[in-house]
Motif scaffolding. Structure first.
Motif, PDB file in Angstrom:
ATOM      1  N   TRP A   1       0.902  -0.813  -0.026  1.00  0.00           N
ATOM      2  CA  TRP A   1       0.136   0.056  -0.678  1.00  0.00           C
ATOM      3  C   TRP A   1       0.875   1.313  -0.181  1.00  0.00           C
ATOM      4  N   GLY A   2      -0.125   2.172  -0.742  1.00  0.00           N
ATOM      5  CA  GLY A   2       0.864   3.690  -0.133  1.00  0.00           C
ATOM      6  C   GLY A   2       0.188   4.347   0.061  1.00  0.00           C
ATOM      7  N   THR A   3      -0.094   5.568   0.476  1.00  0.00           N
ATOM      8  CA  THR A   3      -0.762   7.237   0.892  1.00  0.00           C
ATOM      9  C   THR A   3       0.088   7.980   0.231  1.00  0.00           C
ATOM     10  N   GLY A   4      -0.556   8.297  -0.586  1.00  0.00           N
ATOM     11  CA  GLY A   4      -0.230   9.775  -1.366  1.00  0.00           C
ATOM     12  C   GLY A   4      -0.890  11.412  -0.829  1.00  0.00           C
ATOM     13  N   ILE A   5      -0.181  11.771  -1.030  1.00  0.00           N
ATOM     14  CA  ILE A   5       0.109  13.372  -0.457  1.00  0.00           C
ATOM     15  C   ILE A   5      -0.120  14.626  -1.915  1.00  0.00           C
ATOM     16  N   ASP A   6      -1.006  15.538  -2.109  1.00  0.00           N
ATOM     17  CA  ASP A   6      -0.696  16.232  -2.806  1.00  0.00           C
ATOM     18  C   ASP A   6       0.511  17.573  -1.554  1.00  0.00           C
ATOM     19  N   ALA A   7       0.250  18.605  -3.131  1.00  0.00           N
ATOM     20  CA  ALA A   7       1.142  19.267  -3.085  1.00  0.00           C
ATOM     21  C   ALA A   7       1.398  20.511  -1.255  1.00  0.00           C
ATOM     22  N   GLY A   8      -0.100  19.913  -0.658  1.00  0.00           N
ATOM     23  CA  GLY A   8      -0.804  21.175   0.180  1.00  0.00           C
ATOM     24  C   GLY A   8      -0.165  19.713   1.602  1.00  0.00           C
ATOM     25  N   GLY A   9       0.136  18.659   0.832  1.00  0.00           N
ATOM     26  CA  GLY A   9       0.631  17.895   2.894  1.00  0.00           C
ATOM     27  C   GLY A   9      -0.795  17.252   2.746  1.00  0.00           C
TER      28      GLY A   9
END
Length: 335
Positions: free
Chosen positions: A198-206
């Motif tokens: 599994w992975g946890t993706g984050i956007d530019a704002g965290g």
């Protein structure tokens, strides 16, 4: 029924605009290597440009009556410019940075709560998360126990959510994670989920933007539809066989905003990344049941990397290249 080896989804799913990488018509499969087609094209194009540019400059320096045999300082300045341009041209194709590489020949560092450099509990801790000798090498053994069934867990963890038992490792903002995973012969035709990466993706704002997941169950590999829920069947890669290790890989392309899910270097699915700029962590888990089950999953060779963004060329550099190239051409015509 066991799906055909060549099966791929052919319709869009909630994971975003899904792009089947080949059809059932017999067209050869497109293989996306670790370096990627875009990087190969850029490398080839930049090499051709540099080769021609070097040829023009060498010709210019050797035949121009004022520079060819005269001002050494001027020739050195020209050489310095050439080297600078070469560095700039290749800056955008630098290799990926390895964030972590773990072969599990010894026990991994564990922690109960979030700790940098350690595998810490996600949802509910598996019975064991340790190095074990398996098929001639030290592997990561992730073991679950029937004692940790819904009835055997504390009241706060009695729900099905805590059947997923694993550990998490912080990465910061990786763009590719991969690990070897042993597909046990007992998985064939067996009911229920087993586990995977599994992975946890984050956007530019965290903020959390995605949960890319790659598992094996129901006789095929599965990707999780993190936008709408549910699973997408990916079929099996070429040459697949039970009783062997395969390499699971999830890669993020921040330029196209897409994840690619691959098994043993064969891309099975490409889907939208929902604005993800990096993978903050990775989770390895083994899925228990309400009734409880005893099972060990074997993993090996975990690698997480960060692909650098291409370095843009200075705005005035194309004019410099054009001018210097023209000088070489003019000198050739005067010859």
């Amino acid at each position: 029924m066991k799906p055909s080896t060549g099966y791929r989804p052919t319709t869009a799913h909630g994971i975003g605009p899904v792009i089947p990488l080949y059809a059932e018509s017999g067209i050869s499969r497109r293989r996306d290597g670790r370096k990627g087609e875009a990087r190969r094209c850029w490398r080839e194009a930049s090499s051709r440009v540099l080769t021609r540019f070097v040829s023009n400059i060498r010709h210019f320096l050797s035949v121009d009556p004022e520079l060819g045999n005269g001002n050494l300082l001027t020739r050195m300045e020209m050489l310095k410019t050439l080297l600078t341009l070469a560095c700039l041209a290749h800056a955008g194709i630098a290799g990926a940075t390895v964030i972590t590489s773990q072969d599990f020949s010894t026990d991994p560092v564990l922690a109960e709560s979030q700790t940098a450099g350690a595998w810490y509990t996600d949802r509910y801790a598996p019975a064991a998360f340790e190095s074990q000798e398996f098929i001639g090498d030290g592997r990561l053994a992730v073991t679950i126990s029937a004692d940790d069934s819904a009835a055997g867990r504390p009241a706060y963890a009695a729900g099905a959510f805590y059947n997923t038992q694993g550990r998490k490792f912080d990465l910061g903002a990786a763009t590719t994670v991969s690990i070897d995973f042993y597909i046990d012969p007992s998985f064939e035709n067996a009911a229920g989920r087993f586990g995977g990466i599994w992975g946890t993706g984050i956007d530019a704002g965290g903020a959390v933007s995605a949960y890319p997941i790659l598992e094996f169950f129901d006789n095929q590999f599965m990707a999780f539809d993190f936008l709408n829920g549910g699973w997408i069947g990916l079929g099996l890669p070429t040459g697949f066989a039970y009783g062997e290790f395969v390499t699971l890989s999830i890669s993020l392309n921040t330029h196209t905003d897409q994840f690619t899910y691959s098994v043993s270097d064969e891309a099975l699915l490409t889907g939208a990344a929902n604005g993800t700029v990096g993978l903050a962590d990775v989770i390895l888990q083994n899925v228990n049941t309400d009734a409880g089950v005893d099972r060990t999953l074997y993993f090996d060779n975990f690698v997480a990397t960060l692909e650098p963004a291409p370095v843009p060329l200075p705005a005035g550099l194309p004019l410099v290249l054009t001018g210097l190239g023209a000088l070489g051409l003019a000198a050739r015509r005067r010859r």
